[in-house]
Design an enzyme around this catalytic site. Structure first.
Site, PDB file in Angstrom:
ATOM      1  N   GLU A  34       0.403   5.838   7.399  1.00 16.48           N
ATOM      2  CA  GLU A  34       1.827   6.132   7.172  1.00 16.48           C
ATOM      3  C   GLU A  34       2.265   7.339   7.985  1.00 16.48           C
ATOM      4  OE1 GLU A  34       3.177   3.713   5.817  1.00 16.48           O
ATOM      5  OE2 GLU A  34       1.367   2.866   4.928  1.00 16.48           O
ATOM      6  N   GLY A  43       0.820  -1.217   0.000  1.00 22.39           N
ATOM      7  CA  GLY A  43       0.000   0.000   0.000  1.00 22.39           C
ATOM      8  C   GLY A  43       0.845   1.255   0.000  1.00 22.39           C
TER       9      GLY A  43
END
Ligand code: ARG
Ligand code: ZN
Length: 889
Positions: A298, A261
């Protein structure tokens, strides 16, 4: 060959500073490294030599403290560089050659389209230079990038930009310095001709942070949502965890070739374009939600992963489990708590429970691996998040916050273990989590068997809970685990009753109560009740377990209609539908009980409830989930039953479905087909997304029994949709007509879709996936044709997943075709992919690893394909490990 947790040793050497220079070129890049190395005072003294990791490197120069080393003083093999007898502190310089354009594994430095980028986690850094490539070695990095100024005008790395220079010969240079020591897996560089959008964020303490988002120029107008999500995540982390960003610049780069991802490299996140680019016309509501959650994930890693990192890769869940928990909570706050939790539970049941019950089962903290890339699993990520969630629940919000504050303060700048995390939970709360630690060590999903009895005379309700966990590979015996069990009690009229345990004072009012389980068998006695309650168990899915309770249909119906806990309400509906469907598998022509249709109609007509929640309540359990509930999966029987039930619902409730459809559809702007312009902007609020979800659920049912009116409605939605959500729902409906006498409607829509979007890779992925997932009999043949389509590319992981992955993992009835054609196709493609991109090959193989769940004839076919793969020469360690586990278990 395997690496074992028990063999962990602190590094013999540390690297304080790494100065790297990349002379970048797609074909041939030169990497020069100057490493400041010293002996680790905390480690045992070895044989005095230094062993660095390095793979696929061509060593050109090596010097120690400015003295070129003669070949007798070092040894290079496939995986290491050993320098014999080094001093206690020294500088090592190396220069190597690497080949980005030939790097199809997408680990280390590789090309994506016209740009150069890196992916280092877990062990990709060693494909760029010789290094101590392990997370407990943390260095300060200074990076110089040199490249052609026209091809690669943008040169990025971690930290702060220091300086830029124009060089002779059309080249230029950029220098970056990262003030925070970091492990090599967090290193990144990007070079390319990229566009940029900018914004800024003022932190709670008043610092200005520049936010830069990079993408290929044609995508510059699709980054607004990612940028907004980033800013929302930065604020959320300040408010919920007291975490501020720590550099003056935060960058995200969208790349089109990416194995996973996204990646949390310090100050320079690299993203699969799928998790950045979106516009209402090209991305579905799910895509929008996925972007917000990955951007947040993230970003959150900056504290849970980067400032505090993992000691070794067995501790992966330390950063991933915690960060997934954080991104789930962020999404719950953004979009809606119940619906987010339901989606997370559905994903856990769909992927993690089967993993826990299969040959690849492993604990959240694994104890051995051959290829670490095989352990970026749903167990480490999503079950790991459940473990953090349970601790948060056991501690309660205040103590959990105190515990995370302690964790950030105690371990900032360190590489630590899941044990260190749990100890912070204990030290800040005074709780004893000794038994809770078993969750990190034991694989397998616990089963809670619950029974109850009612003593009308006393108003006492007794609930007995037994827990057990089946053996998993290498773990025959399991011990009971400590977990929170949240429950409520519901009365006949659907009202909540007070939950009072014997010997405790009466609670202030009705509501959820959290019990703690620790024993193999526990009995709870609830008192002060005027009627026999229906227990609403495992509210909010308070523990990652399978809970069984002998509900009557009437009781499930009551919970489905009235449970104030959205997750429990959804779960009751799932259980009821599962019961009906499994009965239909056994006896194909049983009509669904009228009570089921009534409950369904009641939910469909519920005007009070959130439409997003109703869309979940009214969705039938997936075919694969139903398969997991059977002794041996009856693929065809399940498909037949599920389709039949949908037809029955569509027929019985046609008017209700149409009414709800139209009422919801009225909210949507539509495009004038000729002008292709909308009268209004599409609404992307959570409420609007919920309305579309329920509307498209209605359309999905209606298209199971399509008369001309319904067909026309579906075609109109496809043609005039202002959002990709609506357009793809229309297309999904029409594609059902493939291999029927109205097939040309499906073909027309597919052709139209292709012509509209053939220039947009992410939308084209949807075009491939939707065809691969169609249950029409001709699908296998079509997948074979699509493998030869001009737009198919084995080198692009998104495309591979959208065709091969969507077919093998998302189309049970065609993949498991009785002649084994689906298995053969997957095995062939895995064999083709393995030499190119082993990480991806090993992931794609997964549907075959579950072979023991099927009937004898399918088992034999699946097994033969697995054996065939294993017999091939030179298979990757990735594949070798997975094949070994699933064939030899
Ligand atoms: N740390 C990344 C994330 O979860 C994923 C990196 C995956 N790398 C791998 N080799 N599988 O955000
Ligand atoms: Zn992560």
């Amino acid at each position: 060959k395997p690496t074992r947790l028990e063999d962990y040793q602190p590094p013999e050497f540390l690297i304080d500073r790494a100065e790297l220079r990349f002379d970048l070129d797609a074909v041939e890049t030169l990497v020069s490294a100057a490493l400041e190395i010293r002996r680790n005072p905390a480690a045992k003294r070895g044989d005095g030599s230094l062993r660095l990791d390095g793979e696929q490197l061509e060593l050109l120069e090596i010097a120690l403290d400015d003295r070129a080393l003669p070949p007798v003083e070092y040894v290079v093999d496939e995986r290491t560089l050993v320098v014999q007898r080094v001093p206690d502190r020294f500088q090592l310089r190396t220069r190597v050659r690497i080949h980005p354009a030939a790097n199809t594994a997408l680990e280390g430095l590789y090309i994506s389209g016209d740009m150069l980028c890196t992916q280092c986690e877990a062990e990709g850094f060693r494909r760029m230079t010789y290094f101590l490539d392990r997370p407990d070695v943390m260095a300060r990095f200074a990076v110089t990038l040199v490249a052609d100024a026209t091809r690669y005008p943008v040169l990025l790395s971690n930290g702060n930009p220091i300086d830029q220079e124009t060089l002779p010969g059309g080249r230029h240079l950029a220098r970056w310095e990262d003030p925070f020591p970091k492990p090599s897996y967090l290193f990144a560089l990007v070079a390319g001709d990229l566009a940029r959008i900018e914004d800024s964020f003022t932190t709670a303490s008043g610092r200005e942070v520049a936010l830069h988002l990079y993408m290929e120029p044609r995508n510059r107008d699709k980054c607004g949502h990612a940028m907004r999500s980033l800013k929302a995540a930065m604020r959320w982390d300040e408010e919920h965890y007291g975490r501020e960003y720590d550099l003056d610049l935060f960058m995200i780069v969208a790349v089109s070739h990416f194995n996973m991802g996204a990646m949390e490299n310090k100050g320079l996140n690299v993203f699969n374009a799928k998790y950045v680019l979106a516009s209402p016309e090209t991305a579905t509501d799910q895509d929008f939600a996925g972007i917000a959650s990955v951007v947040a994930h993230e970003y959150f890693h900056n504290w849970t992963g980067n400032r505090i990192t993992c000691r070794d890769w067995f501790q992966l869940s330390l950063k991933e489990g915690f960060t997934v928990f954080r991104d789930q909570e962020f999404s719950a706050d953004q979009g809606g708590r119940d619906v987010q939790r339901i989606a997370d539970v559905r994903a856990l049941r769909a992927r993690q429970f089967p993993e826990d019950a299969g040959p690849m089962a492993h604990p959240v903290r694994p104890s051995s691996y051959i290829e670490i890339n095989n352990f970026y699993t749903t167990t480490v990520y999503e079950k790991g998040a459940e473990l953090v969630r349970m601790q948060a629940r056991l501690l309660g919000p205040e103590r959990f916050r105190a515990a995370t504050d302690l964790y950030f303060q105690r371990h900032d700048g360190q590489a630590v273990t899941t044990e260190d995390f749990v100890r912070c939970m204990e030290d800040a709360s005074g709780l004893d989590l000794t038994q809770f630690r078993r969750w990190y060590e034991q694989a397998g999903t616990p089963v809670l068997e619950c029974t109850a009895d009612w003593e009308a005379g006393q108003g006492t309700y007794r609930l007995e809970v037994r827990q057990h966990t089946d053996p998993t590979p290498g773990q025959p015996e399991k011990s009971p685990r400590h977990m929170p069990l949240a429950l409520g009690l519901i009365g006949t009229d659907g009202r909540e009753l007070p939950v009072q345990l014997a010997g405790e004072p009466a609670p202030i009012g009705p509501g959820t109560r959290v019990l703690e389980l620790r024993e193999a068998r526990q009995v709870f006695e609830f008192v002060g009740l005027s009627e026999r309650p229906v227990p609403s168990l495992l509210r909010g899915f308070s523990a990652p377990v399978k809970l069984r309770f002998p509900y009557s249909d009437e009781e499930l119906t009551r919970l489905m209609a009235a449970d104030p806990d959205g997750v429990a309400r959804w779960n009751a509906a799932q259980q009821l539908a599962e019961r009906v469907l499994l009965a239909m598998v056994v006896t194909p022509d049983t009509p669904p009980p009228q009570a089921f249709i009534d409950a369904f109609a009641a939910a469909l007509g519920d005007q009070e409830a959130d439409p997003a929640l109703l869309a979940e309540v009214l969705a039938l359990p997936s075919e694969s989930y139903l398969g997991d509930q059977m002794q041996a999966v009856d693929v065809d029987g399940i498909h037949r039953a599920r389709e039949a039930l949908m037809v029955q619902v569509a027929t019985a409730l046609r008017a209700d479905l149409l009414e709800r459809y139209h009422a919801l559809h009225r909210f949507e702007p539509v495009t004038d087909q000729a002008a292709a312009s909308t009268d209004r902007e599409p609404d992307l609020s959570p409420a609007a997304m919920g309305r579309r979800a329920l509307k498209n659920l209605c359309l999905g049912y209606l298209m199971r029994a399509p008369d001309d009116a319904v067909l026309a409605l579906c075609q109109r939605q496809y043609a005039t949709a202002a959002t990709m959500t609506d357009r793809i729902a229309g297309l999904r409906g029409l594609i059902r007509l493939r291999d029927t006498d109205q097939a040309e409607l499906a073909e027309q829509a597919l052709t139209d879709f292709y012509q509209r979007w053939s220039q947009d890779a992410l939308v084209l992925d949807k075009w491939f996936a939707i065809q691969a997932q169609a249950s029409a009999p001709g699908t296998l043949g079509r997948v074979k044709q699509l493998l030869r389509h001009a737009n198919f590319s084995i080198g692009n992981p998104n495309r591979v997943r959208s065709l091969i992955g969507a077919f093998a993992a998302g189309n049970p009835v065609c993949f498991h075709a009785a002649d084994g054609g689906g298995y053969r196709l997957l095995a062939e493609q895995v064999a083709r992919l393995d030499p190119l991109n082993p990480q991806l090959a090993s992931r794609l193989l997964h549907p075959l690893t579950q072979w023991r769940r099927h009937d004898a004839s399918r088992q034999a076919l699946m097994r033969a394909e697995l054996e065939g793969l294993r017999a091939r020469d030179g298979i990757s360690p990735d594949l070798f490990e997975v094949l070994g586990k699933c064939l030899d278990a």
